[in-house]
Design a protein around this motif. Structure first.
Motif, mmCIF file in Angstrom:
data_model
loop_
_atom_site.group_PDB
_atom_site.id
_atom_site.type_symbol
_atom_site.label_atom_id
_atom_site.label_comp_id
_atom_site.label_asym_id
_atom_site.label_seq_id
_atom_site.Cartn_x
_atom_site.Cartn_y
_atom_site.Cartn_z
ATOM 1 N N GLU A 1 3.227 -1.968 8.264
ATOM 2 C CA GLU A 1 1.978 -2.621 7.899
ATOM 3 C C GLU A 1 1.602 -2.413 6.435
ATOM 4 O OE1 GLU A 1 2.070 -0.458 10.671
ATOM 5 O OE2 GLU A 1 2.481 -2.137 12.007
ATOM 6 N N ARG A 2 2.469 -1.809 5.657
ATOM 7 C CA ARG A 2 2.107 -1.521 4.265
ATOM 8 C C ARG A 2 2.090 -2.761 3.378
ATOM 9 N NH1 ARG A 2 6.618 1.807 1.158
ATOM 10 N NH2 ARG A 2 7.869 0.053 0.540
ATOM 11 N N THR B 1 0.844 -1.193 0.000
ATOM 12 C CA THR B 1 0.000 0.000 0.000
ATOM 13 C C THR B 1 0.878 1.241 0.000
ATOM 14 O OG1 THR B 1 -0.105 0.144 2.405
ATOM 15 C CG2 THR B 1 -1.767 -1.236 1.312
ATOM 16 N N GLU B 2 0.254 2.391 -0.073
ATOM 17 C CA GLU B 2 0.984 3.665 -0.080
ATOM 18 C C GLU B 2 1.459 4.078 1.316
ATOM 19 O OE1 GLU B 2 1.827 5.416 -2.861
ATOM 20 O OE2 GLU B 2 0.971 3.722 -3.959
ATOM 21 N N GLU B 3 1.007 3.369 2.346
ATOM 22 C CA GLU B 3 1.392 3.702 3.721
ATOM 23 C C GLU B 3 2.907 3.664 3.877
ATOM 24 O OE1 GLU B 3 -0.528 1.101 6.578
ATOM 25 O OE2 GLU B 3 -2.163 0.814 5.168
ATOM 26 N N LYS B 4 3.414 4.471 4.760
ATOM 27 C CA LYS B 4 4.849 4.460 5.075
ATOM 28 C C LYS B 4 5.034 3.833 6.452
ATOM 29 C CE LYS B 4 6.095 6.632 1.384
ATOM 30 N NZ LYS B 4 6.420 5.847 0.253
ATOM 31 N N SER B 5 4.644 2.564 6.561
ATOM 32 C CA SER B 5 4.741 1.869 7.839
ATOM 33 C C SER B 5 5.032 0.397 7.584
ATOM 34 C CB SER B 5 3.435 2.015 8.615
ATOM 35 O OG SER B 5 2.416 1.259 7.993
ATOM 36 N N LYS C 1 0.470 -6.088 2.569
ATOM 37 C CA LYS C 1 -0.823 -6.713 2.858
ATOM 38 C C LYS C 1 -0.867 -8.105 2.238
ATOM 39 C CE LYS C 1 -2.392 -2.905 4.663
ATOM 40 N NZ LYS C 1 -2.576 -2.725 6.065
#
Length: 132
Positions: free
Chosen positions: A118-119, A112-116, A121
Motif C-alpha cells: 500500500e505504499r 510513502t515510507e511504508e514497507k507494504s 499512493k
C-alpha cells in the motif's frame, strides 16, 4: 523495456516484448518507427479489432511531430512527469479518451515510507492538461 506474458489458448504461455516508442525511434529513426507503427496498427486492427495498443513514449527524447502523430492515432493519451527530490513524485495526466463525457484529469502518484504494497499512493488532484 517491459516484458509481458500472455496465455495463448492453443499453445500455453508466450512472451511479448514491449519497448517504448522513443527507444525504437532512437534505434531506427523516427520515420522508420512511424512506418512500422502504421503497419502494426493496421495489422492489429485487422487481426484483433477489440485490442488496446499501449504506446509508451518519453516526450523528452523524440520530436513534437512524432508525439503529435502518435497522439493522433491513439485512443488514449496519458502523459507522466516525474519529480525526483528526497522522494519520487509523479503526475499523471489523462488527456485523451474515446469515452463519452471524458474530461482530462490529473493524478498525483507518490511512494510513502511504508514497507507494504500500500505504499504507492494515488490521488486525483484536478482536471486539465500538462503545462508546457
Amino acid at each position: 523495456h517491459l516484458k509481458e506474458f500472455s496465455k495463448n489458448p492453443n499453445k500455453g504461455y508466450y512472451k511479448h516484448a514491449l519497448n517504448t516508442l522513443d527507444g525504437a525511434a532512437l534505434m531506427l529513426g523516427e520515420m522508420e518507427t512511424l512506418k512500422l507503427l502504421n503497419q502494426t496498427i493496421a495489422q492489429r486492427s485487422k487481426d484483433m479489432p477489440d485490442s488496446i495498443l499501449i504506446l509508451p513514449i518519453n516526450k523528452d527524447v523524440v520530436s513534437q511531430k512524432f508525439i503529435g502523430w502518435v497522439a493522433g492515432v491513439s485512443d488514449y493519451v496519458i502523459i507522466a512527469s516525474t519529480k525526483l527530490d528526497e522522494s519520487v513524485e509523479e503526475k499523471m495526466y489523462l488527456v485523451k479518451s474515446p469515452e463519452e463525457g471524458f474530461t482530462p484529469t490529473v493524478y498525483r502518484l507518490w511512494i510513502t515510507e511504508e514497507k507494504s504494497p500500500e505504499r504507492l499512493k494515488v490521488k486525483k488532484i484536478g482536471e486539465g492538461k500538462p503545462q508546457e
